[in-house]
Scaffold this active site. Structure first.
Site, PDB file in Angstrom:
ATOM      1  N   TRP A  31       0.830  -1.207   0.000  1.00 32.80           N
ATOM      2  CA  TRP A  31       0.000   0.000   0.000  1.00 32.80           C
ATOM      3  C   TRP A  31       0.867   1.260   0.000  1.00 32.80           C
ATOM      4  O   TRP A  31       0.524   2.260  -0.631  1.00 32.80           O
ATOM      5  CB  TRP A  31      -0.917  -0.020   1.224  1.00 32.80           C
ATOM      6  CG  TRP A  31      -1.795   1.184   1.348  1.00 32.80           C
ATOM      7  CD1 TRP A  31      -2.978   1.424   0.716  1.00 32.80           C
ATOM      8  CD2 TRP A  31      -1.563   2.338   2.166  1.00 32.80           C
ATOM      9  NE1 TRP A  31      -3.494   2.634   1.083  1.00 32.80           N
ATOM     10  CE2 TRP A  31      -2.653   3.222   1.967  1.00 32.80           C
ATOM     11  CE3 TRP A  31      -0.547   2.705   3.043  1.00 32.80           C
ATOM     12  CZ2 TRP A  31      -2.744   4.444   2.621  1.00 32.80           C
ATOM     13  CZ3 TRP A  31      -0.634   3.925   3.692  1.00 32.80           C
ATOM     14  CH2 TRP A  31      -1.723   4.776   3.481  1.00 32.80           C
ATOM     15  N   HIS A  32       2.007   1.211   0.694  1.00 34.27           N
ATOM     16  CA  HIS A  32       2.877   2.383   0.754  1.00 34.27           C
ATOM     17  C   HIS A  32       3.587   2.642  -0.569  1.00 34.27           C
ATOM     18  O   HIS A  32       3.880   3.793  -0.896  1.00 34.27           O
ATOM     19  CB  HIS A  32       3.914   2.218   1.873  1.00 34.27           C
ATOM     20  CG  HIS A  32       3.386   2.540   3.235  1.00 34.27           C
ATOM     21  ND1 HIS A  32       2.717   1.616   4.011  1.00 34.27           N
ATOM     22  CD2 HIS A  32       3.410   3.684   3.965  1.00 34.27           C
ATOM     23  CE1 HIS A  32       2.361   2.175   5.152  1.00 34.27           C
ATOM     24  NE2 HIS A  32       2.766   3.426   5.156  1.00 34.27           N
ATOM     25  N   GLY A  33       3.902   1.601  -1.304  1.00 29.82           N
ATOM     26  CA  GLY A  33       4.591   1.805  -2.577  1.00 29.82           C
ATOM     27  C   GLY A  33       5.503   0.644  -2.901  1.00 29.82           C
ATOM     28  O   GLY A  33       5.422  -0.427  -2.292  1.00 29.82           O
TER      29      GLY A  33
END
Length: 351
Positions: A165-167
């Site tokens: 989700w963060h990258g």
């Protein structure tokens, strides 16, 4: 309980004062970040001078880098929380203990809860709280087979999802995968060691203060190491900084994991049970060991949550039926519980 005074037709109390306090705290965190950011930053831990420092100084600088980085998040989230409070959407109702308005409905961070956390549960539970709620409800609990408690695989799946989700920076995956191992070790270690610092009836012994200090220090230094790749998202920089403090966190986690997989765990469990005698009924305290309200999405008082849900259903039913009589709240609760028991085989009794 009498509600605080409100303006005519106003459904929530005035929110200017609590909003200003949150704004002030947010600005203080931002100013602190601007002040200390020039002393503790990426250039310091990646520079040649960092290698010349003693090991303890290097660990201290790594911890301060993590702390200073958190300051900007504290500032941003406190300011947004203040904006939500000012607009009214942060109103959570009256506090059942004090009778005062509670403005923590959309709170996302508890800085003191993070900085004084004595275990991974408190540390993670006070950080990015709303995202944690979502991850627990839609990942941690859903990947757990029915009838079983969440374990290491559930933790790993949750942390990997959070990293995704963060990258796609590799450092994110280093942080979250290591964090899953840390959480597993911390949870089991606490169960094995904490009973030695309590009386058989669950009261803290005088020496527990040393346990609290040690667990606080270990928790803070562990997550300072763990979150370094989140600040330095490249693999090269992350491993470089980790190597300069001799990978103290993965080494410690590996040693603890080996112990937990060895006969030593059974021996220590036996000793802990012998020390505790009959299993005590431990009460929850207001320390950093236990979190107020929900922790990663699970309500602290599910029975009260259920009662509130029934009340909301009753209001909606009366609106739709008009003047027609319907079951009262107690009767409706009884019917819902009976239905839940039939469909879940008795799980509804827990409500």
């Amino acid at each position: 309980m009498k509600a605080p005074p409100t303006r005519k037709k106003r459904k929530i109390p005035r929110s200017a004062t609590p909003a200003m306090w949150k704004m002030a705290s947010g600005l203080l965190w931002v100013l602190a970040f601007l002040q200390f950011g020039s002393y503790f930053n990426q250039d310091v831990v990646l520079g040649e001078r960092y290698k010349e420092m003693g090991l303890l100084w290097r660990i201290f600088h790594l911890h301060m880098l993590s702390f200073v980085t958190r300051m900007k998040y504290y500032g941003a989230w406190s300011l947004t929380d203040g904006a939500c409070t000012l607009s009214g959407i942060g109103y959570k109702g009256l506090d059942p203990k004090t009778g005062k308005p509670n403005w923590d409905r959309l709170i996302n961070i508890r800085p003191m809860g993070v900085e004084f956390a004595q275990n991974s549960h408190a540390y993670l539970g006070n950080w990015n709280m709303n995202t944690n709620h979502w991850l627990r409800n839609y990942m941690y609990l859903r990947v757990t087979p029915k009838g079983k408690k969440p374990g290491f695989r559930a933790s790993m799946a949750t942390f990997v999802t959070s990293a995704f989700w963060h990258g796609f920076y590799p450092g994110y995956y280093l942080t979250f995968v290591l964090a899953s191992f840390i959480q597993n070790v911390a949870k089991n270690s606490r169960r094995l060691l904490r009973p030695f610092f309590l009386t058989p009836n669950g009261k803290p012994l005088p020496r527990k203060r040393y346990y609290d200090l040690a667990t606080w220090l270990i928790t803070q230094l562990t997550f300072s190491f763990c979150t370094a790749p989140f600040i330095l998202p490249s693999i090269h920089d992350s491993l470089l900084v980790w190597s300069r403090v001799y990978f103290y966190c993965p080494v410690g986690v590996a040693l603890c994991s080996l112990f937990l997989a060895s006969p030593g765990k059974a021996w220590l469990t036996k000793k802990a049970k012998a020390h505790a005698g009959a299993k005590p009924q431990l009460g929850r305290s207001d320390s950093t060991e236990s979190l107020r309200g929900t922790t990663l999405g699970v309500p602290s008082e599910p029975g009260r949550e259920f009662d509130e849900m029934v009340d909301e259903i009753m209001v909606e039913v009366k609106k739709r039926r008009g003047s027609r009589a319907g079951p009262e709240g107690v009767e409706l609760r009884r019917r819902v519980e009976a239905t839940l028991q039939e469909k879940t085989g008795g799980v509804g009794k827990e409500l």
